[in-house]
Structure formats: structure tokens, C-alpha cells
Design an enzyme around this catalytic site. Structure first.
Site, PDB file in Angstrom:
ATOM      1  CG  HIS A 170      -7.531   1.930   3.221  1.00  9.81           C
ATOM      2  ND1 HIS A 170      -7.874   2.906   4.138  1.00  9.81           N
ATOM      3  CD2 HIS A 170      -6.756   1.022   3.902  1.00  9.81           C
ATOM      4  CE1 HIS A 170      -7.331   2.608   5.307  1.00  9.81           C
ATOM      5  NE2 HIS A 170      -6.665   1.472   5.196  1.00  9.81           N
ATOM      6  CD  GLU A 171      -5.568  -2.282   2.912  1.00 16.60           C
ATOM      7  OE1 GLU A 171      -4.392  -2.096   3.306  1.00 16.60           O
ATOM      8  OE2 GLU A 171      -6.540  -2.297   3.691  1.00 16.60           O
ATOM      9  CG  HIS A 174      -2.038   1.470   4.406  1.00 20.54           C
ATOM     10  ND1 HIS A 174      -1.791   2.434   5.353  1.00 20.54           N
ATOM     11  CD2 HIS A 174      -3.232   0.906   4.736  1.00 20.54           C
ATOM     12  CE1 HIS A 174      -2.795   2.462   6.226  1.00 20.54           C
ATOM     13  NE2 HIS A 174      -3.681   1.552   5.868  1.00 20.54           N
ATOM     14  CD  GLU A 255      -5.463   2.129   9.054  1.00 19.20           C
ATOM     15  OE1 GLU A 255      -6.335   2.113   8.143  1.00 19.20           O
ATOM     16  OE2 GLU A 255      -4.506   1.331   9.085  1.00 19.20           O
TER      17      GLU A 255
END
Length: 332
Positions: A170-171, A174, A255
Site C-alpha cells: 500500500h505504501e 503511494h 487511498e
């Protein structure tokens, strides 16, 4: 879960970053013009035949002073931004009390990050850790030299390998989508506004306390206090509006996009859903107490959402509801 729309998200974030870069000097210059107009308004006031105060402003004088001030304002903003641009990593580290995590200290985390980076063919970012038993994680940085993934010790200890891979994926998404570049840019700009506002408020209190004992004898001192009060109100209003603008610019969809990317990278949407469930029960880093930095976190700390300001932050939150994110992941 197929990951789609990454290039569109990258293009959108790049455009918003450029927009913020152009919009911020405009807001600062508008503030300076308003300040000069207020000063000239009070300086140009007089009493009419009825003894009432008449305020007037010489716009030619205001505009002349404004044109003279523009180079200095732009120079100050430019110097601040350049310093913050190159020091953003240390700024975030100081705010969150993070430190570098060495491979020797935790080879498990390093192996997970390396495997995921090889899967998506990206350069490995720095890995940081926050000594906090609560759970949270975030990505930061604006270029390859400053990109970093930060995890709390709590999240490292509590999550299993699959869940941790989902969070790290997930990070990393980003970073790939340039979400961090957009967020760091907004944090830098809001930081400038906040500092100017803080200095103005301190100056306001200083004048009020120093002039409180001679207000009856010195009407000029009272006028000065009124000017500073108005300037403080204007600065607070501009800071609030600018913060709201940056919130609107940062879509909650980022997100969901990062969740999709993290699920694809780790190959297990259920693992990321399980991780979000655990994190949402005890999301940490609430002691950071900075809403701009909290935009980076994978889950917003509940403790930062109390009171009226918390309600407003929730209304304009950059994070979607965690339960909705989990429900979407569990569909796959």
C-alpha cells in the site's frame, strides 16, 4: 484484484502539485495586499464633522507599496520552499520521531520490502521505524533520494508476513503514484502559513499586553492593537481556507488506489483487509498531533478526531472510512 488507473493517478497528482506551486504564491501575495490595505485604511482614517471615524484607503499608495514588496515576498517564500524541499525527510522524521531501520536489526522487513520492489520494478526506498506499540504506517518523500516507508514497532510485531506485505505494498503504491509528492508539497505550504499565523498571533498578544496599561491614555496604541487583531483574524481565515483547499485537492480515492496496488503487489487482498482491521483497532502516532502529517498515515488516529476541530477534520478528511476500504478488499 487487478490494479488499474495508476498512470491516470500519477498524471492527476503531478497536475495538482503544479497547481499548488502556482496557487500558493498567489494566496501569499493576496494576503500581503490585504495587510497593506488594512494598514493604509487605519492610517488614512479621520473624524468627520459629526465626530465619527471615517476610514479611507489610497489604493494608489497600497498598490505602489505592494509592487515594492512583491520581490521580497517571493524571495522569502522561495527560500523557505527550497529549504523545506530538501529537508522534508528530516522534517517528517522529526515530527513522527522515526529513525532508520537497519537490515541487521530487522531482516524480515527488509526482505518483504525488497521482494515487493522487485515485483513492481521500483527502486527500494529507505525504511524507517517509530518506536510506538500502536499500529500505523506511512510513505513519504518527493524524489528517489527522499522516498521512505515508515512502520511502527507495533505494526511490525503484530502483523504476520502476508499482512505486513499488504501494508508495505500500500505504501509503495503511494510512492509509485506520486501521492507522497503531492502530500509533502501541501505540508510544506501549510507549514509556511501556520508559521506566519503563529508569529502574527504572538505579535498580537505582545502588543495587547504591552498596551493594556495605557489604552486610555494612548488611542494610537489602541488603534495599533486593532490593526494587529484584524491582521491576526485575516491570517487565521486564510490559513483555514488554504488548509481546506489542500484537503479538497487531495482526493480520498488515493487511498482506494493504494489499497488496490497493495493488494496486487502482495497478491492477497484478504491479507491487507485483515491488516486494516487490526490497525483500525489501535491506530497509533496520535501523539504527532499534526493533522497535515496525519494525511500520510495508512489509518487516521482516532485520538486526533475529538472536539469541533476533529469534526471539521473528519468532514474534510483525506482518508475514506476504513470499514469501507475493508469491505471493498473482502469482495475479492
Amino acid at each position: 484484484m487487478k490494479y488499474v488507473g495508476m498512470h491516470t493517478q500519477i498524471k492527476r497528482n503531478n497536475m495538482l502539485s503544479v497547481l499548488l506551486l502556482f496557487m500558493f504564491p498567489v494566496i501569499i501575495l493576496a494576503t500581503v495586499w490585504g495587510f497593506l490595505a488594512l494598514v493604509h485604511t487605519f492610517n488614512g482614517s479621520y473624524y468627520d464633522d459629526n465626530g465619527e471615524v471615517v476610514f479611507q484607503v489610497d489604493f494608489a499608495s497600497v498598490n505602489h507599496a505592494f509592487l515594492t514588496t512583491i520581490p521580497w515576498v517571493l524571495l522569502g517564500v522561495g527560500v523557505w520552499f527550497i529549504i523545506a524541499y530538501f529537508a522534508n525527510a528530516s522534517m517528517i522524521s522529526h515530527a513522527t520521531h522515526s529513525r532508520p531501520l537497519s537490515r541487521k536489526e530487522n531482516p524480515r522487513v527488509y526482505n518483504i520490502v525488497e521482494n515487493l520492489c522487485m515485483t513492481c520494478n521500483m527502486d527500494m526506498p529507505a525504511i524507517n521505524v517509530v518506536d510506538d506499540s500502536q499500529l500505523n504506517a506511512f510513505a513519504s518523500g518527493i524524489n528517489k533520494k527522499s522516498y521512505a516507508v515508515t512502520l511502527t514497532t507495533g505494526i511490525i510485531d503484530l502483523l504476520d508476513d502476508d499482512e505486513l506485505a499488504g501494508v508495505i505494498g500500500h505504501e509503495l503504491t503511494h510512492i509509485r503514484n506520486h501521492d507522497t509528492r503531492l502530500l509533502i508539497t501541501s505540508i510544506i505550504f501549510v507549514g509556511i502559513i501556520s508559521t506566519v499565523m503563529s508569529l502574527t498571533v504572538r505579535m498580537m498578544y505582545g502588543i495587547m499586553w504591552s498596551g493594556s496599561g495605557r489604552r486610555d491614555k494612548d488611542k494610537g496604541g489602541l488603534s495599533a492593537v486593532m490593526v494587529v487583531l484584524l491582521i491576526g483574524i485575516v491570517c487565521c481565515a486564510i490559513a483555514y481556507v488554504f488548509t481546506m483547499i489542500t484537503r479538497f485537492a487531495i482526493s480520498r480515492k488515493r487511498e482506494y488506489m493504494a489499497d488496490a496496488g497493495g493488494a496486487e503487489l502482495c497478491g492477497n487482498p484478504q491479507a491487507l483487509a485483515s491488516a486494516l482491521k487490526k490497525i483500525s483497532k489501535e491506530p497509533g502516532l496520535d501523539n504527532v498531533n499534526r493533522e497535515d502529517v496525519a494525511q500520510l498515515f495508512i489509518v487516521h488516529p482516532d485520538e486526533m478526531s475529538a472536539g469541533v476541530l476533529g469534526f471539521m477534520n473528519g468532514l474534510f478528511s483525506t482518508h475514506p472510512d476504513t470499514d469501507k476500504r475493508i469491505a471493498i478488499l473482502e469482495q475479492f
